[in-house]
Design a protein around this motif. Structure first.
Motif, short mmCIF file in Angstrom:
data_model
loop_
_atom_site.label_atom_id
_atom_site.label_comp_id
_atom_site.label_asym_id
_atom_site.label_seq_id
_atom_site.Cartn_x
_atom_site.Cartn_y
_atom_site.Cartn_z
N LYS A 150 2.52 6.59 -11.31
CA LYS A 150 2.85 8.00 -11.51
C LYS A 150 1.62 8.89 -11.43
N THR A 151 0.44 8.32 -11.67
CA THR A 151 -0.80 9.10 -11.61
C THR A 151 -1.70 8.48 -10.55
N PRO A 152 -1.53 8.87 -9.28
CA PRO A 152 -2.32 8.26 -8.21
C PRO A 152 -3.82 8.52 -8.40
N THR A 153 -4.61 7.52 -8.18
CA THR A 153 -6.06 7.66 -8.22
C THR A 153 -6.65 6.91 -7.04
N LYS A 154 -7.93 7.12 -6.80
CA LYS A 154 -8.57 6.47 -5.66
C LYS A 154 -8.77 4.98 -5.90
N HIS A 155 -8.97 4.59 -7.13
CA HIS A 155 -9.31 3.21 -7.45
C HIS A 155 -8.10 2.55 -8.11
N ARG A 156 -7.33 1.85 -7.28
CA ARG A 156 -6.06 1.34 -7.76
C ARG A 156 -6.10 -0.18 -7.93
N LEU A 157 -5.50 -0.64 -9.00
CA LEU A 157 -5.38 -2.06 -9.26
C LEU A 157 -3.96 -2.48 -8.95
N ARG A 158 -3.79 -3.43 -8.04
CA ARG A 158 -2.45 -3.77 -7.57
C ARG A 158 -2.25 -5.28 -7.51
N TRP A 159 -0.98 -5.66 -7.69
CA TRP A 159 -0.59 -7.04 -7.44
C TRP A 159 -0.44 -7.23 -5.93
N HIS A 160 -0.79 -8.41 -5.44
CA HIS A 160 -0.50 -8.79 -4.06
C HIS A 160 0.50 -9.94 -4.08
N SER A 161 1.57 -9.80 -3.32
CA SER A 161 2.59 -10.84 -3.22
C SER A 161 2.78 -11.20 -1.75
N LEU A 162 2.36 -12.40 -1.37
CA LEU A 162 2.42 -12.83 0.02
C LEU A 162 3.87 -12.93 0.49
N ILE A 163 4.18 -12.27 1.61
CA ILE A 163 5.52 -12.33 2.20
C ILE A 163 5.55 -13.31 3.37
N ALA A 164 4.58 -13.20 4.25
CA ALA A 164 4.54 -14.09 5.42
C ALA A 164 3.12 -14.17 5.95
N LYS A 165 2.83 -15.26 6.63
CA LYS A 165 1.52 -15.49 7.23
C LYS A 165 1.73 -15.70 8.74
N TYR A 166 0.91 -15.05 9.55
CA TYR A 166 1.07 -15.09 11.00
C TYR A 166 -0.21 -15.58 11.67
N ASN A 167 -0.04 -16.34 12.74
CA ASN A 167 -1.17 -16.84 13.52
C ASN A 167 -1.37 -15.92 14.73
N LEU A 168 -2.50 -15.22 14.77
CA LEU A 168 -2.73 -14.25 15.84
C LEU A 168 -3.08 -14.90 17.17
N SER A 169 -3.28 -16.21 17.19
CA SER A 169 -3.48 -16.89 18.48
C SER A 169 -2.18 -16.98 19.26
N HIS A 170 -1.06 -16.61 18.61
CA HIS A 170 0.25 -16.65 19.27
C HIS A 170 0.56 -15.37 20.05
N LEU A 171 -0.43 -14.48 20.19
CA LEU A 171 -0.22 -13.27 20.99
C LEU A 171 -0.40 -13.65 22.46
N THR A 172 0.61 -14.27 23.02
CA THR A 172 0.57 -14.78 24.38
C THR A 172 1.72 -14.22 25.18
N VAL A 173 1.78 -14.61 26.45
CA VAL A 173 2.84 -14.13 27.33
C VAL A 173 4.22 -14.49 26.78
N SER A 174 4.33 -15.64 26.12
CA SER A 174 5.63 -16.09 25.62
C SER A 174 6.15 -15.23 24.47
N THR A 175 5.26 -14.52 23.76
CA THR A 175 5.71 -13.68 22.64
C THR A 175 5.70 -12.20 23.00
N MET A 176 5.28 -11.84 24.22
CA MET A 176 5.29 -10.44 24.62
C MET A 176 6.72 -10.03 24.97
#
Length: 489
Positions: free
Chosen positions: A235-261
């Motif tokens: 409710k009180t936005p500030t520049k220095h924010r403390l947040r939880w991180h919750s992993l949703i998915a992990k992606y391999n960027l080596s898969h940016l190939t013709v087959s995924t375009m």
């Protein structure tokens, strides 16, 4: 109890490879990350101030720390090893804990925090290991968030099978999303979302900017939900924010190939990574232009808040719905499907009373026909010119024949059976199909994951300049059906 790490990271989009002293708290299933923003001036000022404070006696620092709230105290503990140990002081945290979780009092019977803390014997606090009451406080905060989530997500829409108050939950819990780009060297770049749009059954989240790391140096991308550590802090936005991180998915960027375009225009090429991630790459520079994630509402709030920074939220064990008439196959199913982009919906359809016989099994999948090819009354037009809108801080555009697809399939009990959101594209069929008998160019839209497959056949009607869906079929995994109903198809 899972380990929670707390550290201060660099401003968004900058490297976070140096995290300072390792700080660990055994306090729940989500990671804490304090995002420091403000650039070099803030860092130099903070360094000077912390150096001055570090020379003070511990007694004076403890007195100063006792005036801080929980968020500030957690951030202070990330400054240095000495500050970390001082910020674990049990007498400070018992006061914070008592204020937050003591029973409500009448105004005329108010007891100060000091009296509450002093009411406990000195030995009972000192006997606990350092940081005990900090861990207790964080653990109880996590429990209160989970309880609040369960309460707000309890009412279910009978037509969609999804929680009625998903949009409200996103607002109340100050939920946001971040991507963590990881270099092969180990450096990390954290970027908070720049823009988002809320659809009927999904949310589209976008990241873009001028300071992307070099694509060739990147190995993976983590998609995480982010919520304020304490639910009322947003409710009180500030520049220095403390947040939880919750992993949703992990992606391999080596898969940016013709087959995924899946498409391109004169400026960019777009790649689809499962589940539901779209990566735009500049044609000329071969560098990142934007990242877009389409997230289905089904369990979205839980996945975005209740996981940890390294482990996604795990769904509770499924109790099979006993099928009292397996010989009749599937019946009473309901499908809701959207095709959209940039707030424009090309299709928004609901199909009820879907069924299939037990004999409709092909290659480990049960065939569920939604729109029959030979029934003209069921054929549906797409509204408008199909295209996927994209934008950065410099350019924007639209890639033809691409869009986002949201699918929500409910079983005979009205429970979500299969849900996904993903980029899709219209492609010319590799081999002629029955729909080729129509007057017009034919196209297919296909989606596949571990739980099933969607196949759509469309015809381009030149006279009206619109696409007509002439066939829509779902192929549901037999393994999924057997797990869901406890059957043995």
């Amino acid at each position: 109890m899972p380990t929670v790490r707390v550290y201060i990271s660099k401003p968004s989009g900058e490297s976070t490879s140096e995290k300072g002293p390792g700080v660990k708290l055994s306090a729940g299933s989500a990671a804490l990350r304090c995002h420091a923003r403000g650039g070099q001036h803030w860092e130099s000022s903070f360094s000077c101030c912390s150096g001055f404070l570090d020379g003070m006696p511990s007694e004076i620092l403890l007195k100063i720390f006792s005036y801080l709230d929980a968020v500030s105290l957690l951030c202070t503990g990330c400054v240095s090893r000495r500050f970390y140990h001082l910020a674990n002081d049990n007498f400070i945290w018992i006061g914070i804990y008592s204020t937050a979780f003591s029973p409500a009092r009448s105004n005329w019977k108010f007891n100060s925090v000091e009296k509450i803390a002093m009411s406990m014997s000195f030995l009972s606090v000192q006997d606990k290991e350092a940081g005990y009451w900090k861990k207790e406080y964080i653990t109880k905060q996590i429990a209160s968030v989970k309880a609040a989530l369960a309460d707000i997500l309890k009412p279910v829409n009978p037509y969609t099978g999804l929680p009625v108050k998903t949009k409200e939950a996103l607002r109340i819990f100050g939920l946001g999303w971040a991507i963590i780009l990881k270099e092969k060297s180990g450096k990390e770049y954290i970027m908070e979302h720049v823009d988002l749009s809320i659809n009927d059954t999904s949310v589209t989240v976008i990241w873009y900017g001028k300071k992307w790391p070099c694509l060739a140096s990147l190995s993976t991308l983590d998609l995480c939900g982010m919520t304020p550590v304490f639910t009322d802090w947003y409710k009180t936005p500030t520049k220095h924010r403390l947040r939880w991180h919750s992993l949703i998915a992990k992606y391999n960027l080596s898969h940016l190939t013709v087959s995924t375009m899946i498409g391109c225009d004169r400026l960019i090429r777009i790649f689809c990574l499962h589940p539901g991630l779209l990566v735009g790459v500049w044609k000329k520079e071969e560098e990142l232009a934007f990242v877009m994630a389409n997230l289905h509402f089904h369990h979205l709030v839980e996945r975005s808040t209740l996981g940890s920074a390294t482990i996604p939220y795990e769904l509770p064990p499924h109790s099979p719905f006993l099928d009292d008439s397996p010989e009749y196959g599937l019946h009473g199913y309901q499908l809701h499907v959207d095709l959209h982009s940039g707030g424009v919906f090309y299709l928004c359809g609901t199909f009820r009373n879907l069924f299939t016989k037990r004999g409709n099994i092909e290659n480990g999948h049960v065939k569920l026909i939604v729109i029959h090819l030979k029934n003209n009354r069921e054929h549906l037009p797409l509204i408008g010119k199909v295209g996927l809108s994209w934008k950065t801080d410099i350019f924007d555009g639209c890639i033809k024949s691409c869009s986002m697809m949201d699918v929500t399939l409910l079983d005979e009990h009205g429970k979500p059976f299969w849900c996904f959101s993903s980029p899709v594209c219209l492609r010319s069929p590799a081999t002629p199909s029955d729909s080729s008998s129509f007057l017009g160019q034919t196209y297919n839209v296909d989606y596949v994951d571990a739980e099933g497959r969607v196949h759509v056949e469309l015809v381009w009607i030149r006279e009206t300049e619109e696409y007509l869906i002439v066939n829509l079929v779902l192929y549901l995994s037999i393994a999924k059906i057997n797990h869901w109903f406890g059957t043995e198809y």
